[in-house]
Design a protein around this motif. Structure first.
Motif, PDB file in Angstrom:
ATOM      1  N   SER A  51      -7.563  -4.356 -43.129  1.00 60.34           N
ATOM      2  CA  SER A  51      -7.277  -4.365 -41.693  1.00 60.34           C
ATOM      3  C   SER A  51      -5.884  -4.894 -41.415  1.00 60.34           C
ATOM      4  N   VAL A  52      -5.495  -5.952 -42.144  1.00 64.22           N
ATOM      5  CA  VAL A  52      -4.141  -6.486 -41.964  1.00 64.22           C
ATOM      6  C   VAL A  52      -3.097  -5.445 -42.343  1.00 64.22           C
ATOM      7  N   ILE A  53      -3.343  -4.716 -43.437  1.00 71.04           N
ATOM      8  CA  ILE A  53      -2.400  -3.677 -43.850  1.00 71.04           C
ATOM      9  C   ILE A  53      -2.274  -2.608 -42.780  1.00 71.04           C
ATOM     10  N   ALA A  54      -3.409  -2.177 -42.226  1.00 71.86           N
ATOM     11  CA  ALA A  54      -3.371  -1.137 -41.202  1.00 71.86           C
ATOM     12  C   ALA A  54      -2.623  -1.617 -39.959  1.00 71.86           C
ATOM     13  N   ILE A  55      -2.890  -2.846 -39.551  1.00 69.34           N
ATOM     14  CA  ILE A  55      -2.224  -3.358 -38.347  1.00 69.34           C
ATOM     15  C   ILE A  55      -0.730  -3.517 -38.574  1.00 69.34           C
ATOM     16  N   GLN A  56      -0.347  -4.060 -39.727  1.00 69.19           N
ATOM     17  CA  GLN A  56       1.077  -4.247 -40.005  1.00 69.19           C
ATOM     18  C   GLN A  56       1.791  -2.906 -40.144  1.00 69.19           C
ATOM     19  N   ALA A  57       1.131  -1.927 -40.758  1.00 68.30           N
ATOM     20  CA  ALA A  57       1.760  -0.617 -40.890  1.00 68.30           C
ATOM     21  C   ALA A  57       1.948   0.036 -39.529  1.00 68.30           C
ATOM     22  N   GLU A  58       1.005  -0.201 -38.611  1.00 72.82           N
ATOM     23  CA  GLU A  58       1.143   0.375 -37.284  1.00 72.82           C
ATOM     24  C   GLU A  58       2.240  -0.325 -36.481  1.00 72.82           C
ATOM     25  N   ILE A  98       0.474   5.080 -44.511  1.00 66.59           N
ATOM     26  CA  ILE A  98      -0.147   3.853 -45.024  1.00 66.59           C
ATOM     27  C   ILE A  98      -1.304   3.433 -44.132  1.00 66.59           C
ATOM     28  N   ARG A  99      -1.085   3.495 -42.829  1.00 68.36           N
ATOM     29  CA  ARG A  99      -2.147   3.097 -41.910  1.00 68.36           C
ATOM     30  C   ARG A  99      -3.353   4.029 -42.013  1.00 68.36           C
ATOM     31  N   VAL A 129      -7.079   2.815 -43.048  1.00 66.51           N
ATOM     32  CA  VAL A 129      -8.225   3.009 -42.169  1.00 66.51           C
ATOM     33  C   VAL A 129      -9.312   3.837 -42.873  1.00 66.51           C
ATOM     34  N   ALA A 130      -8.894   4.887 -43.603  1.00 62.46           N
ATOM     35  CA  ALA A 130      -9.865   5.710 -44.327  1.00 62.46           C
ATOM     36  C   ALA A 130     -10.577   4.889 -45.401  1.00 62.46           C
TER      37      ALA A 130
END
Length: 475
Positions: A238-245, A265-266, A270-271
């Motif tokens: 989740s942190v990766i997805a948020i930071q990538a966004e 990346i996001r 998420v997938a």
């Protein structure tokens, strides 16, 4: 009400006669030998080593000796006729117990109705030797059959003794001693046999309870692992997805390529998070509503969705070439899912250990199953150290072994690349079954036909290369 009672009684009578026919008439003289003693029997364990081969047959020897003893005594009392009636049924009971009881009972009836002499001291209709033989035969039958059979034999004996008692005007009979003695002895045998069967059933139930408790403990441990795995992995994903966004907004006018990379990346994060939650929702069987927002009944990925996987991998910087040979056909859902996961794992290993390389994915539909070959070239960029746990290739091997397939993996000597070759035996399934509502359940593939061909499986050993076992990208 007046009609219901007679019908109920009639059904009861019919059932009683039906049970009687099954127990004492049908197959009465069928071969049912008395089994020898088991190796764990206390009598066998107490025997000296030299007598162990013969110890299991001690009951047979004792009954045979007892039968000949009764015959010898009967000859002295009444002659050969009584000797045969006393010994033959007892010997026959070792192999055909129900028939032996009928023979002993019939002999008792004939002897009681046909003999008028009182030289045996009033022991009628059962002389002493026939008395002992008849009870011994009933004991053997009771040991080998259900308690109902013992009750039927005792009922016949009591009816015959009662009728004989009424018809004997001047003779002193031993019908009552026979009925009382046989009820006590046979009843004790039935009680002992029932107690032994009850203990066996309790032992089986305890074993089943222990297995169920172990299984429940395992499920609880799996649920605990699922919770821990979700708390750790899902948080970081989740942190990766948020930071990538949010990353493109931290830079003024970011390049389009940079924004596209962060978007990829996001999407992958998420997938991966969605699949993780779906899998953990299945593992947490104690809470069916857990992770309901992850759509746990969504179709699992198949070979038809490889293009989506390739698009994500290409966006991550790996050049992928895809080749499909043979007639494409629906395969069992377990084969489709395992093949997809194997390709996904192999490409993620190439991304991690051979950055900048070129990968080639070959999917071969052959008559006997499905062949996969994923090969990548040497890295062209700096390989960063990876804290893998060593379960990537192991997981692939387990998937292949579950489907009775074959797999080889190792370094390619020519160019320093790495190759994974897999063959999974599988038969085609109808289109309706292939698109059914539950494609995620793995199924066992059928063995390949003799004409089935698989891609070449190179038997190269694992050498020092760029793809160590156990590197995985997605759960």
């Amino acid at each position: 009400m007046t009609e219901t009672i007679p019908r109920t009684e009639l059904r009861t009578i019919r059932r009683v006669f039906s049970d009687l026919r099954k127990d004492l008439i049908t197959g009465a003289f069928a071969l049912r030998p008395v089994p020898p003693l088991g190796d764990t029997h206390p009598l066998v364990r107490k025997m000296p080593p030299s007598a162990l081969p013969y110890a299991p047959w001690l009951p047979h020897a004792a009954l045979t000796a007892f039968a000949f003893y009764l015959m010898a005594v009967a000859v002295e009392i009444e002659g050969a006729g009584l000797a045969l009636l006393s010994g033959v049924p007892l010997l026959l009971a070792l192999y055909r117990p129900i028939g032996a009881w009928w023979l002993s009972f019939g002999g008792s009836v004939v002897w009681g109705l046909g003999i008028t002499d009182t030289s045996a001291g009033g022991m009628w209709p059962w002389p002493p030797t026939l008395f002992a033989s008849y009870i011994a035969v009933m004991v053997i039958v009771a040991f080998q059959n259900r308690p109902r059979v013992a009750g039927q034999m005792l009922l016949f004996t009591a009816v015959f003794g009662f009728v004989y008692d009424l018809s004997a005007d001047w003779r002193q009979t031993n019908a009552f001693p026979m009925v009382a003695t046989s009820c006590v002895i046979v009843g004790a045998v039935v009680a002992r046999r029932s107690l032994r069967e009850t203990k066996q059933q309790v032992a089986v139930q305890q074993s089943a309870t222990h297995e169920e408790r172990s299984r429940r403990t395992l499920l609880e441990e799996r649920a605990t692992i699922a919770r821990e795995l979700h708390d750790v992995v899902a948080h970081h994903m989740s942190v990766i997805a948020i930071q990538a966004e949010a990353a493109p907004y931290r830079v003024a006018n970011p390049p389009e390529e940079l924004a596209t990379s962060f978007a990829t990346i996001r999407e992958n994060a998420v997938a991966a998070l969605t699949e993780l939650r779906r899998v953990l929702g299945v593992v947490r069987a104690d809470d069916p509503d857990a992770y309901a927002d992850a759509d746990p009944e969504a179709p699992q990925p198949t070979l038809a969705t490889l293009d989506t996987l390739f698009a994500g991998v290409r966006a991550a910087g790996l050049t992928v070439e895809h080749v499909t040979t043979g007639a494409v056909r629906p395969l069992p859902s377990g084969v489709e899912l395992s093949a997809y996961r194997i390709v996904q794992e192999a490409l993620s290993n190439a991304l991690r250990h051979a950055p900048g390389s070129t990968a080639r994915v070959e999917v071969a539909y052959v008559l006997g199953g499905l062949g996969l070959r994923i090969v990548n070239g040497p890295p062209t960029q700096t390989v960063r150290p990876s804290p893998g746990m060593g379960h990537g290739l192991l997981g692939m091997r387990e998937r292949v072994a579950m489907l009775n397939g074959e797999m080889t993996a190792g370094a390619v000597e020519e160019d320093g690349g790495y190759e994974v070759a897999v063959f999974i035996p599988a038969a085609a399934v109808p289109e309706a079954e292939a698109s059914g509502p539950d494609p995620s359940a793995p199924k066992q593939g059928h063995a390949p036909d003799a004409s089935g061909q698989a891609p070449e499986l190179k038997k190269s050993g694992l050498e020092k290369g760029h793809a160590p076992e156990g590197e995985t990208m997605t759960p």
